[in-house]
Every structure is written in C-alpha cells, then in structure tokens.
Design an enzyme around this catalytic site. Structure first.
Site, mmCIF file in Angstrom:
data_model
loop_
_atom_site.group_PDB
_atom_site.id
_atom_site.type_symbol
_atom_site.label_atom_id
_atom_site.label_comp_id
_atom_site.label_asym_id
_atom_site.label_seq_id
_atom_site.Cartn_x
_atom_site.Cartn_y
_atom_site.Cartn_z
ATOM 1 N N SER A 44 42.726 41.825 27.565
ATOM 2 C CA SER A 44 42.082 40.584 28.012
ATOM 3 C C SER A 44 40.643 40.471 27.538
ATOM 4 O O SER A 44 40.037 39.408 27.637
ATOM 5 C CB SER A 44 42.110 40.510 29.536
ATOM 6 N N GLY A 45 40.091 41.595 27.065
ATOM 7 C CA GLY A 45 38.681 41.618 26.710
ATOM 8 C C GLY A 45 37.815 42.199 27.805
ATOM 9 O O GLY A 45 36.592 42.307 27.668
ATOM 10 N N VAL A 69 37.180 45.312 31.032
ATOM 11 C CA VAL A 69 37.129 46.769 31.098
ATOM 12 C C VAL A 69 38.467 47.372 31.531
ATOM 13 O O VAL A 69 38.870 48.441 31.044
ATOM 14 C CB VAL A 69 35.989 47.239 32.042
ATOM 15 N N ASP A 70 39.178 46.715 32.418
ATOM 16 C CA ASP A 70 40.426 47.284 32.941
ATOM 17 C C ASP A 70 41.478 47.467 31.851
ATOM 18 O O ASP A 70 42.068 48.540 31.701
ATOM 19 C CB ASP A 70 40.984 46.402 34.061
ATOM 20 N N SER A 71 41.734 46.414 31.084
ATOM 21 C CA SER A 71 42.760 46.509 30.039
ATOM 22 C C SER A 71 42.321 47.414 28.898
ATOM 23 O O SER A 71 43.146 48.090 28.277
ATOM 24 C CB SER A 71 43.112 45.117 29.506
ATOM 25 N N CYS A 127 51.710 33.230 36.879
ATOM 26 C CA CYS A 127 51.196 33.666 35.568
ATOM 27 C C CYS A 127 51.784 35.009 35.168
ATOM 28 O O CYS A 127 52.152 35.218 34.008
ATOM 29 C CB CYS A 127 49.674 33.770 35.600
ATOM 30 N N GLY A 140 46.396 45.987 32.462
ATOM 31 C CA GLY A 140 45.296 46.602 33.202
ATOM 32 C C GLY A 140 45.320 46.270 34.683
ATOM 33 O O GLY A 140 44.277 46.292 35.339
ATOM 34 N N CYS A 179 43.755 31.411 36.985
ATOM 35 C CA CYS A 179 44.507 32.274 36.080
ATOM 36 C C CYS A 179 44.314 31.888 34.620
ATOM 37 O O CYS A 179 44.650 30.785 34.205
ATOM 38 C CB CYS A 179 45.985 32.188 36.448
#
Length: 366
Positions: free
Chosen positions: A19-20, A22-24, A106, A130, A202
């Site tokens: 997604s850009g 930190v999690d992913s 989503c 993520g 979303c």
C-alpha cells in the site's frame, strides 16, 4: 507463522499487497526473510474528481519499498470495480439511512478478490497483506484469528473473506505490535518507518465522509429530538449520521455544555434524529440482533455461545445463536448485554481468538 516452508526445495511464491505504508512494507520484508519468492502489487484506486487523491504518491512509496527489497512490482487499476461495487454500495446504504462498513466489503471484493485472480493466473501459492490478524492451523484446518496486538487487531474487517481462501492468506505482522513493526522498518532502512498512518474511506485516504456523501445525497434539514420527543435542534439529513455519533448536528440550548449529545435513534421516514447525553439509554438498546449475508468459517449450531463485536475497537458482548439459516445466510442473535446496533454495520462472532462468523446487522428479518 504457520506457513513456514523452509523444508521445501523450491521457494513458495507469495503475492504481497503493497500500500505504500509501513505495515505492508514490513510484511513484505518478513516474507522475504523467511524465504518466500515475493512480488509486490499496488492496488490503484482513483476517487471522484472532487476528492484529493494520494494514489500516485502511495504507488511511488510502494515502488520504493519494492526497489529496496529488489522484488518485482506490479500495479493493478481497480478504479472501475471500486466505483461499481464499493462506492455505489456506500452511497446507497447511507441514502437508505443505514451505516455501511466499506472496509469489510473492500477486503472481499477488492483486496482478496482480484488479488487471488492475479495469484492464480501467475502461479502464486499465497496472497499476503499487512493486516493485523493471524491464521492458525488446527486439525488440518486453518482459521482466521485476532492479532497479537489487540489494539491494532483488524480481524473484524476480514469476516467477509471466503473460507476457502483463508489457508492461502499470510499475515506476516499478525504477531507484532505497531511499535515493533516500526522498529523493524527502521532497522532495515525502509523509508516507511516513520510514515504516518492513513485513516480514511477505504482506499481513498483522508476523506471526510460527510463531505463525500454530500456530493451524492441532497441535504435535507430535519429535527433533532431529545429522548422525550421534544425538538431541541436540527441536522442535515439522517443519511449523514450513524448511531453513537456526536458531531454534525446542532442543539439549540444546552443545560450543561460539558455533556455531549449522542445519536441514539434515526427515523428515515420523518427525517428526525433522537439524541441523548448517554449511549446507554435502555429504550434505544437492543439485545436481539438480526443478521443477513452471514459468512461462517465453520458449521454453526443453534444455541452456541460466542463473544460478539458490534463495531471496530468496541466492547465484545456474550450472546447465543438463537437461529441460523445456512441457505439464506441469516441468523438471529440473543445478546447477554444490550448494544446500540446500527443497521448496515457488521457484527462479528469470536470463539476465543478465532473468528467464527460475521454478518450485516438488520432492523428486522423478513
């Protein structure tokens, strides 16, 4: 992680949604370190012209992560699918006076729909995201479970994902807290380590929901009533409010300015909102909940008792399954405690840490 494949000679292939954020990006890093052959995919969604769009900035951020990890990177444009299946759903539900939860939709039709199609077409065994959630294996079955970090747990938003896909989904950060994720990103030099979290509609970023809805639903000034039926203010139209909300309407005179008013009831026909200084007004709480579009991860028996979560980061309430129709995908739930239930929202059932089923709250069932 239950899908460790170190004994395999050939590295398992995983498609990771980037997604850009930190999690992913940390999810991708962890998979790579475990020996997966990964490809990053950015889902592009362009909103209506009147909305500020961060899609291209997010895509470039995701591309930087892929470049840092030296992995292939693809972009899938799902703007049309989003507009037809998510955006129109949001507008229709609010227009009817309901409170939809677009994030759950989503996840089913955008993230875990086309991503699985892409994975199948290109030989990927797994799809990873993520999300703060986990999968656990027991008796040769894989179950969706809550994340280690209860504050960040996102299993509530995943109840609509098809049962058949769960064993192919990876949640690499499900056993981590948010601070731990950021530390990993910083340690390995990912530029997303200090990137602020995006919280909005979303895929559309920081969008004011009422501003979005006003482009599609006409304003209709109506009366704000107290719990005795006395007119005490005005609002812009019941479509723009949800139960428990305390902003966006006007109360003419307050006896105590320090006490906020909450929406405890909506009347679509009369275009009125009823408000109270507490969300625990007995007359407006429900113990009996009707669900439609039920998606269950295992067989459900009448009389089973679960913990039910009526809203994200809400309080779980014990309840039993009073009836369940597997053909119509409906259920009737009897809760031990009363809740302020908004039609259109999600109610998710948990057995310990496992997600058992979820459904859409209805005012009544036919």
């Amino acid at each position: 992680m239950i899908h460790s494949q170190k004994e395999r000679k050939k590295a398992p292939k995983a498609l990771i949604a980037l997604s850009g954020g930190v999690d992913s990006s940390v999810a991708a890093l962890l998979l790579q370190n475990e020996g997966y052959e990964i490809t990053g995919v950015f889902i592009k969604i362009s909103g209506p012209d009147f909305l500020p769009c961060t899609s291209e900035d997010d895509r470039l951020s995701a591309l930087r992560v892929a470049a840092k990890l030296k992995i292939p990177f693809e972009t899938i444009d799902l703007t049309n699918k989003y507009e037809k299946e998510v955006q129109k759903y949001i507008i229709r539900e609010y227009r009817e006076g309901r409170t939809p939860n677009p994030d759950t939709l989503c996840n089913r039709v955008i993230k875990f729909g086309p991503l699985f199609e892409y994975a199948d077409q290109n030989g990927f065994e797994y799809v990873a995201t993520g999300h703060y959630a986990r999968t656990e294996e027991k008796d040769a079955e894989v179950f969706l479970s809550i994340a280690k970090d209860a504050e960040k747990d996102q299993s509530y938003f995943l109840w609509q994902v098809e049962k058949e896909k769960i064993h192919r989904i990876l949640f690499p950060i499900g056993n981590l807290s948010k601070p731990e994720v950021r530390k990993i990103a910083e340690k390995f030099g990912l530029h997303t380590a200090s990137k602020r979290e995006s919280q909005g509609l979303c895929f559309l970023g920081k969008v004011d929901l009422k501003e979005f809805l006003e482009k599609f639903i006409p304003l209709e000034i109506g009366k704000v009533l107290d719990t005795k039926g006395k007119e005490i203010g005005e609002h812009k139209g019941v479509s723009f409010y949800t139960l428990g909300e305390r902003h966006g309407f006007t109360v003419f005179e307050k006896e105590n300015d320090s006490l906020p008013f909450y929406v405890v009831s909506k009347n679509k026909k009369d275009n009125t909102l009823t408000v109270s200084t507490t969300t625990t007004q007995v007359n407006f709480l429900q113990r009996e909940i009707f669900l439609s579009e039920v998606n269950n991860f295992r067989d459900i028996e009448k009389g089973e008792i679960f913990l039910f979560l009526p809203r994200y980061r809400g309080k779980k309430v014990f309840g039993k399954v009073a009836s369940f129709d597997s053909e119509k995908h409906t259920a009737r739930i009897e809760l031990e405690g009363s809740i302020l239930a908004a039609s259109g929202q999600s109610l998710v059932a948990y057995d310990g840490e496992k997600v058992v089923f979820g459904g859409i709250i209805e005012e009544k069932m036919e």
